[in-house]
Design a protein around this motif. Structure first.
Motif, short mmCIF file in Angstrom:
data_model
loop_
_atom_site.label_atom_id
_atom_site.label_comp_id
_atom_site.label_asym_id
_atom_site.label_seq_id
_atom_site.Cartn_x
_atom_site.Cartn_y
_atom_site.Cartn_z
N LYS A 152 0.83 -1.19 0.00
CA LYS A 152 0.00 0.00 0.00
C LYS A 152 0.87 1.26 0.00
N THR A 153 0.24 2.39 -0.19
CA THR A 153 0.91 3.68 -0.16
C THR A 153 0.18 4.60 0.79
N PHE A 154 0.94 5.28 1.64
CA PHE A 154 0.38 6.26 2.57
C PHE A 154 0.80 7.66 2.13
N ARG A 155 -0.13 8.59 2.17
CA ARG A 155 0.16 10.00 1.90
C ARG A 155 -0.46 10.83 3.02
N GLY A 156 0.38 11.60 3.70
CA GLY A 156 -0.10 12.40 4.81
C GLY A 156 0.53 13.77 4.83
N LYS A 157 0.29 14.51 5.90
CA LYS A 157 0.80 15.86 6.02
C LYS A 157 2.32 15.90 6.04
N ALA A 158 2.94 14.89 6.63
CA ALA A 158 4.40 14.89 6.79
C ALA A 158 5.12 14.21 5.62
N GLY A 159 4.36 13.67 4.67
CA GLY A 159 5.01 13.04 3.53
C GLY A 159 4.29 11.77 3.12
N ALA A 160 4.92 11.01 2.25
CA ALA A 160 4.34 9.77 1.72
C ALA A 160 5.36 8.64 1.79
N ARG A 161 4.87 7.44 2.01
CA ARG A 161 5.72 6.26 2.01
C ARG A 161 4.91 5.04 1.54
N ASN A 162 5.56 4.17 0.80
CA ASN A 162 4.99 2.85 0.57
C ASN A 162 5.14 2.02 1.84
N TYR A 163 4.27 1.06 2.01
CA TYR A 163 4.40 0.16 3.15
C TYR A 163 3.74 -1.17 2.80
N LYS A 164 4.06 -2.18 3.56
CA LYS A 164 3.38 -3.47 3.44
C LYS A 164 2.74 -3.80 4.78
N VAL A 165 1.63 -4.50 4.72
CA VAL A 165 0.92 -4.85 5.93
C VAL A 165 0.56 -6.33 5.89
N TYR A 166 0.77 -6.99 7.02
CA TYR A 166 0.42 -8.39 7.17
C TYR A 166 -0.78 -8.50 8.11
N VAL A 167 -1.80 -9.21 7.66
CA VAL A 167 -3.02 -9.39 8.45
C VAL A 167 -3.23 -10.89 8.66
N PRO A 168 -3.38 -11.35 9.90
CA PRO A 168 -3.57 -12.79 10.15
C PRO A 168 -4.80 -13.33 9.43
N THR A 169 -4.74 -14.58 9.03
CA THR A 169 -5.84 -15.17 8.29
C THR A 169 -7.10 -15.28 9.13
#
Length: 367
Positions: A72-89
């Motif tokens: 995913k990609t986050f965009r906020g007031k302080a900047g933007a970063r790509n990130y990955k997230v793991y969610v349990p099944t």
């Protein structure tokens, strides 16, 4: 270094050239903050062939379907970063605890997740895990810029950006706001310390591997000095909270006594910082230290618990004998790992399970 400011950029290089010589200075200049004796290339894991079959390592199930490993990609007031997230099944929109994992130099979310095995453990323990990604455009070595003054404060820079990202993921996945944690390795560990100090109302606890205390550097040159030698010129007392306040973040910290990238002295100073932040001037802290000898697949190590005057644990330090700059108990498929234990990831989860954020300043700690 100060890549965005041409004057400071040139100044940093000039000082580095003067002090360290052209080859070493150029290497560390373009690699951000890597010390003179560290390679700019990703290191292989520190694991021999016997390690993979060690009988002392608990067997783990394979990570589940990749559909829960999202980019995913986050965009906020302080900047933007790509990130990955793991969610349990097993996730069903119920509030789950969440860990923000900050990688080290020359790493990315996939490498860090593989090396720490945190996703596999999170599947068992039912944690959401978030991996922000530092791009080369922000730091040539993909380090989090923990040493820059603007990234050591609550209101701006990378500390603010990561905190914003944390809150967005919390909202997206209905994470338990009382059980949000941050952890990191090396530069990521140092940035996790920054977050623990500046956002004690957000993170219930922090896990630091091969990290650095808060506020010990203000540019790349001083960062390299602290990494190489540690520092005793700290004024943590000036940042101590007023008597009776509890605005601090409990820490669990790991460091190898053979670390040749971040001096082990930094771990001692990190825990001293934590005690100063956590305790009022009237408190009488206590420490309990235990030693474990080397065993099959497990390095000998020291474990020290710091408690306040009520017996509540405020910090836990592990010094691992024979470990260099590597994640203890990691997977050989990831960089900067050593598959010999203790298992830092499992111990961090155990520590996190005992700490819960109750309000902006108070925490519940279970035995």
């Amino acid at each position: 270094m100060n890549n965005s400011n041409p004057f400071l950029f040139a100044q940093d290089l000039t000082f580095a050239l003067f002090i360290r010589g052209p080859v070493e200075a150029t290497t560390s200049f373009f690699c951000g903050i890597i010390p003179e004796y560290a390679s700019a290339d990703p290191e292989p894991s520190h694991c021999d062939e016997q390690c993979a079959d060690s009988p002392t390592r608990p067997s783990l199930p394979r990570a589940p379907a990749e559909s829960v490993w999202l980019h995913k990609t986050f965009r906020g007031k302080a900047g933007a970063r790509n990130y990955k997230v793991y969610v349990p099944t097993s996730y069903g929109r119920e509030p789950l605890p969440m860990i923000v994992m900050l990688h080290g130099a020359n790493q990315d979310p996939d490498d860090f997740a593989t090396g720490t095995r945190m996703n596999i453990l999170a599947e068992e323990a039912r944690y959401i895990v978030v991996y922000p990604e530092q791009p080369q455009s922000a730091n040539a070595a993909r380090c989090w810029n923990w040493f820059r003054p603007g990234d050591q404060v609550r209101e701006s820079g990378e500390a603010a950006l990561i905190a914003e990202l944390t809150r967005e993921v919390m909202s997206t996945y209905n994470a338990d706001s009382t059980r949000i944690y941050v952890a990191g390795m090396s530069a990521g560990g140092a940035m996790a310390v920054n977050l623990a100090v500046t956002h004690a109302d957000l993170y219930a606890a922090a896990g630091i591997h091969s990290g650095i205390p808060y506020g010990t550097a203000d540019d790349a040159l001083s960062a390299m000095s602290v990494m190489n030698y540690g520092s005793t010129d700290f004024q943590f007392e000036l940042l101590q909270k007023k008597s009776g306040q509890r605005a601090y973040t409990p820490l669990i910290a790991f460091h190898g006594d053979q670390d040749n990238v971040v001096h082990p002295r930094n771990c001692d100073e990190l825990m001293r910082m934590n005690r100063i932040f956590a305790l009022s001037q009237e408190s009488t802290p206590s420490q309990v230290t235990t030693f474990a000898p080397e065993a099959d697949g497990i390095y000998g190590h020291m474990r020290c618990l710091s408690c306040d005057d009520t017996g509540e644990v405020i910090g836990e330090q592990w010094i691992i004998h024979g470990l260099d700059h590597a994640w203890s108990g990691g997977d050989s498929a990831g960089s900067y790992t050593d598959c010999n234990g203790p298992d830092a990831s499992r111990e961090m989860l155990r520590f996190f399970d005992s700490v819960k954020l109750n309000t902006g300043e108070d925490r519940e700690v279970s035995a």
